[in-house]
Design a protein around this motif. Structure first.
Motif, PDB file in Angstrom:
ATOM      1  N   ARG A   1       0.823  -1.197  -0.067  1.00  0.00           N
ATOM      2  CA  ARG A   1      -0.023   0.002  -0.014  1.00  0.00           C
ATOM      3  C   ARG A   1       0.754   1.332  -0.016  1.00  0.00           C
ATOM      4  O   ARG A   1       0.593   2.056  -0.762  1.00  0.00           O
ATOM      5  N   ARG A   2       1.950   1.159   0.863  1.00  0.00           N
ATOM      6  CA  ARG A   2       2.783   2.410   0.714  1.00  0.00           C
ATOM      7  C   ARG A   2       3.478   2.839  -0.445  1.00  0.00           C
ATOM      8  O   ARG A   2       3.852   3.839  -0.986  1.00  0.00           O
TER       9      ARG A   2
ATOM     10  N   VAL B   1       2.198   1.747  -3.485  1.00  0.00           N
ATOM     11  CA  VAL B   1       1.591   2.364  -4.452  1.00  0.00           C
ATOM     12  C   VAL B   1       1.128   3.737  -4.076  1.00  0.00           C
ATOM     13  O   VAL B   1       0.693   4.550  -4.895  1.00  0.00           O
ATOM     14  N   GLU B   2       0.885   4.210  -2.947  1.00  0.00           N
ATOM     15  CA  GLU B   2       0.761   5.586  -2.452  1.00  0.00           C
ATOM     16  C   GLU B   2       1.784   6.656  -2.737  1.00  0.00           C
ATOM     17  O   GLU B   2       1.673   7.707  -2.813  1.00  0.00           O
ATOM     18  N   SER B   3       3.028   6.053  -2.819  1.00  0.00           N
ATOM     19  CA  SER B   3       4.152   6.966  -2.983  1.00  0.00           C
ATOM     20  C   SER B   3       4.361   7.240  -4.639  1.00  0.00           C
ATOM     21  O   SER B   3       4.977   8.155  -4.914  1.00  0.00           O
ATOM     22  N   GLY B   4       3.680   6.589  -5.368  1.00  0.00           N
ATOM     23  CA  GLY B   4       3.524   7.079  -6.823  1.00  0.00           C
ATOM     24  C   GLY B   4       4.275   6.387  -7.764  1.00  0.00           C
ATOM     25  O   GLY B   4       4.557   6.629  -8.961  1.00  0.00           O
ATOM     26  N   ARG B   5       4.916   5.292  -7.380  1.00  0.00           N
ATOM     27  CA  ARG B   5       5.968   4.547  -7.913  1.00  0.00           C
ATOM     28  C   ARG B   5       5.064   3.534  -9.086  1.00  0.00           C
ATOM     29  O   ARG B   5       3.979   3.096  -8.568  1.00  0.00           O
ATOM     30  N   ASP B   6       5.871   3.222 -10.082  1.00  0.00           N
ATOM     31  CA  ASP B   6       5.095   2.219 -11.070  1.00  0.00           C
ATOM     32  C   ASP B   6       5.167   0.961 -10.283  1.00  0.00           C
ATOM     33  O   ASP B   6       6.405   0.482  -9.960  1.00  0.00           O
TER      34      ASP B   6
END
Length: 126
Positions: A36-37, A39-44
């Motif tokens: 989840r972290r 995905v939330e960080s905006g990484r692919d």
């Protein structure tokens, strides 16, 4: 006094099973939180990253683990067979019982080895 010993044994088994389940649940929660972290960080996030974070084992690792278990249990079956020969000096009935247990462990070992071959063959098809 004997009843208290039995109660202690079964309580130990219950605590061991419960703690194993609790540990697995907490480990899965931690992996999902990590995902989840990410995905939330905006990484692919692709399938490889998800598999690496969640720690999905591939069939090759599973087949290897089954094979190792089969080899260990084959050794245990052999040890039980030798032990049954020594125990036969004391009691022939106990020898036959332990030989049966040895045969059971050997069958489980064969089943694990067969499962390892089946899983490995399934991986080759993919």
């Amino acid at each position: 006094m004997g009843d208290l010993g039995m109660l202690g044994f079964w309580l130990f088994i219950a605590v061991a099973v419960f703690s194993g389940i609790w540990s697995e649940v907490k480990e899965k929660e931690a992996k999902q939180e990590t995902l989840r972290r990410v995905v939330e960080s905006g990484r692919d996030v692709d399938a490889e990253v998800i598999d690496r974070i969640l720690g999905e084992a591939d069939a090759r690792d599973t087949a290897r683990e089954y094979r190792i278990g089969a080899y260990v249990l084959a050794g245990v079956a052999g040890g039980l067979l030798v032990f049954s020969m020594f125990l036969g000096i004391v009691s022939s009935d106990a020898r036959w019982v332990l030989m049966g247990v040895s045969a059971l462990v050997a069958c489980i070992s064969g089943g694990l080895y067969g499962a390892s071959r089946y899983v490995a063959r399934g991986q080759e098809r993919v």
